[in-house]
Write an enzyme that holds these catalytic residues in place. Structure first.
Site, PDB file in Angstrom:
ATOM      1  N   ARG A   1      -6.052  41.647 -47.889  1.00 53.35           N
ATOM      2  CA  ARG A   1      -6.902  40.747 -47.117  1.00 53.35           C
ATOM      3  C   ARG A   1      -6.166  40.401 -45.838  1.00 53.35           C
ATOM      4  NH1 ARG A   1     -10.409  42.121 -50.029  1.00 53.35           N
ATOM      5  NH2 ARG A   1     -11.778  40.833 -51.328  1.00 53.35           N
TER       6      ARG A   1
ATOM      7  N   GLU B   1     -13.007  39.127 -40.193  1.00 52.30           N
ATOM      8  CA  GLU B   1     -13.921  40.277 -40.186  1.00 52.30           C
ATOM      9  C   GLU B   1     -15.345  39.837 -39.874  1.00 52.30           C
ATOM     10  OE1 GLU B   1     -13.340  42.155 -43.998  1.00 52.30           O
ATOM     11  OE2 GLU B   1     -11.214  42.447 -43.607  1.00 52.30           O
TER      12      GLU B   1
ATOM     13  N   HIS C   1     -12.844  47.644 -43.410  1.00 52.09           N
ATOM     14  CA  HIS C   1     -12.851  47.167 -44.803  1.00 52.09           C
ATOM     15  C   HIS C   1     -13.642  48.130 -45.701  1.00 52.09           C
ATOM     16  CE1 HIS C   1     -12.504  43.314 -47.423  1.00 52.09           C
ATOM     17  NE2 HIS C   1     -12.466  44.407 -48.185  1.00 52.09           N
TER      18      HIS C   1
HETATM   19  N1  LIG Z   1      -9.666  46.880 -48.979  1.00 49.17           N
HETATM   20  C1  LIG Z   1     -10.542  46.843 -49.951  1.00 49.17           C
HETATM   21  O1  LIG Z   1     -11.642  47.391 -49.846  1.00 49.17           O
HETATM   22  C2  LIG Z   1     -10.204  46.172 -51.232  1.00 49.17           C
HETATM   23  C3  LIG Z   1      -9.240  45.193 -51.281  1.00 49.17           C
HETATM   24  N2  LIG Z   1      -8.917  44.586 -52.468  1.00 49.17           N
HETATM   25  C4  LIG Z   1      -7.871  43.575 -52.447  1.00 49.17           C
HETATM   26  O2  LIG Z   1      -6.798  44.032 -53.253  1.00 49.17           O
HETATM   27  C5  LIG Z   1      -6.320  42.945 -54.026  1.00 49.17           C
HETATM   28  C6  LIG Z   1      -5.597  43.452 -55.256  1.00 49.17           C
HETATM   29  O3  LIG Z   1      -6.523  44.040 -56.158  1.00 49.17           O
HETATM   30  P1  LIG Z   1      -6.024  44.467 -57.621  1.00 49.17           P
HETATM   31  O4  LIG Z   1      -4.789  45.276 -57.515  1.00 49.17           O
HETATM   32  O5  LIG Z   1      -7.185  45.022 -58.338  1.00 49.17           O
HETATM   33  O6  LIG Z   1      -5.666  43.035 -58.209  1.00 49.17           O
HETATM   34  P2  LIG Z   1      -4.540  42.643 -59.263  1.00 49.17           P
HETATM   35  O7  LIG Z   1      -4.901  41.292 -59.735  1.00 49.17           O
HETATM   36  O8  LIG Z   1      -4.359  43.731 -60.251  1.00 49.17           O
HETATM   37  O9  LIG Z   1      -3.217  42.593 -58.361  1.00 49.17           O
HETATM   38  C7  LIG Z   1      -2.938  41.502 -57.540  1.00 49.17           C
HETATM   39  C8  LIG Z   1      -1.433  41.369 -57.437  1.00 49.17           C
HETATM   40  O10 LIG Z   1      -1.140  40.235 -56.615  1.00 49.17           O
HETATM   41  C9  LIG Z   1      -0.081  39.527 -57.238  1.00 49.17           C
HETATM   42  N3  LIG Z   1      -0.075  38.120 -56.812  1.00 49.17           N
HETATM   43  C10 LIG Z   1      -1.039  37.191 -56.958  1.00 49.17           C
HETATM   44  N4  LIG Z   1      -0.643  36.008 -56.440  1.00 49.17           N
HETATM   45  C11 LIG Z   1       0.617  36.213 -55.968  1.00 49.17           C
HETATM   46  C12 LIG Z   1       1.578  35.386 -55.328  1.00 49.17           C
HETATM   47  N5  LIG Z   1       1.330  34.089 -55.095  1.00 49.17           N
HETATM   48  N6  LIG Z   1       2.763  35.944 -54.924  1.00 49.17           N
HETATM   49  C13 LIG Z   1       3.017  37.244 -55.166  1.00 49.17           C
HETATM   50  N7  LIG Z   1       2.147  38.075 -55.793  1.00 49.17           N
HETATM   51  C14 LIG Z   1       0.977  37.556 -56.190  1.00 49.17           C
HETATM   52  C15 LIG Z   1      -0.351  39.654 -58.728  1.00 49.17           C
HETATM   53  O11 LIG Z   1       0.803  39.359 -59.483  1.00 49.17           O
HETATM   54  C16 LIG Z   1      -0.756  41.122 -58.780  1.00 49.17           C
HETATM   55  O12 LIG Z   1       0.387  41.936 -58.866  1.00 49.17           O
HETATM   56  C17 LIG Z   1      -7.585  42.120 -54.311  1.00 49.17           C
HETATM   57  O13 LIG Z   1      -7.260  40.779 -54.600  1.00 49.17           O
HETATM   58  C18 LIG Z   1      -8.350  42.252 -53.029  1.00 49.17           C
HETATM   59  O14 LIG Z   1      -8.013  41.217 -52.142  1.00 49.17           O
HETATM   60  C19 LIG Z   1      -9.525  44.927 -53.637  1.00 49.17           C
HETATM   61  C20 LIG Z   1     -10.495  45.886 -53.635  1.00 49.17           C
HETATM   62  C21 LIG Z   1     -10.952  46.563 -52.438  1.00 49.17           C
HETATM   63  O1  LIG Z   2     -12.437  44.005 -50.752  1.00 48.74           O
HETATM   64  C1  LIG Z   2     -13.108  44.315 -51.681  1.00 48.74           C
HETATM   65  C2  LIG Z   2     -12.953  43.809 -52.994  1.00 48.74           C
HETATM   66  O2  LIG Z   2     -13.562  44.379 -53.919  1.00 48.74           O
HETATM   67  O3  LIG Z   2     -12.233  42.824 -53.161  1.00 48.74           O
END
Ligand SMILES: NC(=O)C1=CN([C@@H]2O[C@H](COP(=O)(O)OP(=O)(O)OC[C@H]3O[C@@H](n4cnc5c(N)ncnc54)[C@H](O)[C@@H]3O)[C@@H](O)[C@H]2O)C=CC1
Ligand SMILES: O=CC(=O)O
Length: 318
Positions: free
Chosen positions: A237, A266, A284
């Site tokens: 993000r 965005e 995005h």
């Molecule tokens: N560019 C895009 O189209 C997309 C972006 N995303 C973003 O990717 C992110 C991650 O997705 P996933 O890997 O599926 O989620 P996830 O929950 O598996 O991974 C998130 C990671 O962030 C870490 N985390 C959370 N709070 C933290 C903190 N305060 N300090 C350090 N680490 C922290 C968690 O420990 C975990 O390792 C989503 O939250 C979303 O914002 C997700 C899908 C699509």
């Molecule tokens: O940014 C996309 C999401 O699934 O989160």
């Protein structure tokens, strides 16, 4: 958050636009009201008492004000993984359960991160523009940066971070990471300090969840540590990065380049980035393939059906 809400057959409130392949089945199967863009209070005065479930996307989300205005609200079903636009603390307080669409988009987002990384290091988009402008007729394109064998630092070794690591290992890179704590069952070195990780990375990839604790953690200091030979890739993000500091670092070449799928405001992208050839910009689109968006739609509908029929969610946020 554990699902603990009761079975509901109440009306579903759609907050924000949704893709047609979601909206189609949604409106066919459920009694859906759409939150209007204007005269919201008037709409709520008439309809708030019948809404048991809100459906939304990671782009729109649901704020505390809306949740509190819906006395029968029991669940929020989100299309997307990130729930940074949903006030989950208020949801928790009100006993409202929340689901998202994890796992099904992991591969595509990881592919995108690797694509951005190779693009910015090797200048694929920039050299495409170079060829189209006819500049090749005047001479060769400047040398790029090797990807294979380099040091990759991952901020947030969750589902997507791990999938990125697995891909980049195949390029002979070394992978290290920073997160709140060590991740069980992985051998990648953990850096307690993000600045320390940045200092020891050629590519710093942001894959962390966006929340109040991670806002702006990729700070001017972290970018300084990444240094003039380092690249930043962000598929998480925009809010996780101090965008003003990033723009500054790129303009002044205090980092080598960036591959960015996400931005602080965005769809607005800082004007200064638009003419920089060492920056690759994507709108995005990390999960934006037909296959993945369909899988997300299916999982979103599974959650909604399960909640309406059984009062539980298939993939509640944790
Ligand atoms: N560019 C895009 O189209 C997309 C972006 N995303 C973003 O990717 C992110 C991650 O997705 P996933 O890997 O599926 O989620 P996830 O929950 O598996 O991974 C998130 C990671 O962030 C870490 N985390 C959370 N709070 C933290 C903190 N305060 N300090 C350090 N680490 C922290 C968690 O420990 C975990 O390792 C989503 O939250 C979303 O914002 C997700 C899908 C699509
Ligand atoms: O940014 C996309 C999401 O699934 O989160």
């Amino acid at each position: 958050m554990q699902p603990n809400a009761q079975k509901t057959t109440a009306t579903v409130l759609q907050v924000g636009p949704m893709p047609p392949f979601v909206e189609g089945p949604l409106h066919e199967e459920f009694n859906v009201l759409r939150l209007p863009d204007a005269e919201v209070e008037k709409f709520l005065a008439t309809n708030s008492g019948q809404v048991g479930v809100v459906v939304t996307t990671s782009v729109t989300g649901v704020d505390a004000h809306l949740m509190r205005a819906l006395p029968e609200l029991r669940a929020i079903v989100n299309f997307g993984v990130g729930f940074d636009k949903i006030d989950v603390h208020t949801a928790d307080e009100l006993g409202v359960v929340v689901s998202n669409t994890p796992d099904v988009l992991t591969d595509c987002v990881a592919d995108m991160a690797v694509g951005l990384l190779i693009d910015v290091a090797r200048g694929i988009s920039a050299s495409d523009r170079f060829v189209r402008r006819g500049d090749w007729l005047q001479g060769s394109y400047p040398l790029g940066t090797r990807v294979s064998g380099k040091r990759v630092g991952i901020l947030g070794l969750g589902r997507i971070g791990l999938a990125i690591a697995a891909r980049l290992e195949a390029f002979g890179t070394t992978v290290a990471y920073h997160g709140r704590r060590r991740v069980a069952d992985v051998t990648y070195p953990w850096h307690e300090s993000l600045t320390d990780l940045a200092e020891n990375s050629d590519f710093l990839i942001v894959a962390v969840a966006s929340n109040s604790a991670t806002a702006g953690i990729v700070s001017a200091e972290v970018l300084e540590a990444l240094g003039p030979k380092g690249y930043l890739i962000n598929i998480s993000r925009g809010a996780v990065v101090d965008e003003a500091a990033l723009v500054d670092a790129l303009v002044q070449q205090r980092i080598a380049g960036a591959g960015l799928d996400v931005f602080a405001h965005e769809p607005y992208v800082p004007q200064e980035l638009l003419n920089l050839d060492n920056v690759v910009l994507a709108p995005h689109t990390g999960s934006a393939t037909a296959e993945t968006r369909q899988d997300m739609a299916d999982l979103f509908l599974t959650n909604l059906r399960q909640f309406v029929n059984e009062g539980t969610l298939s993939t509640p946020i944790s």
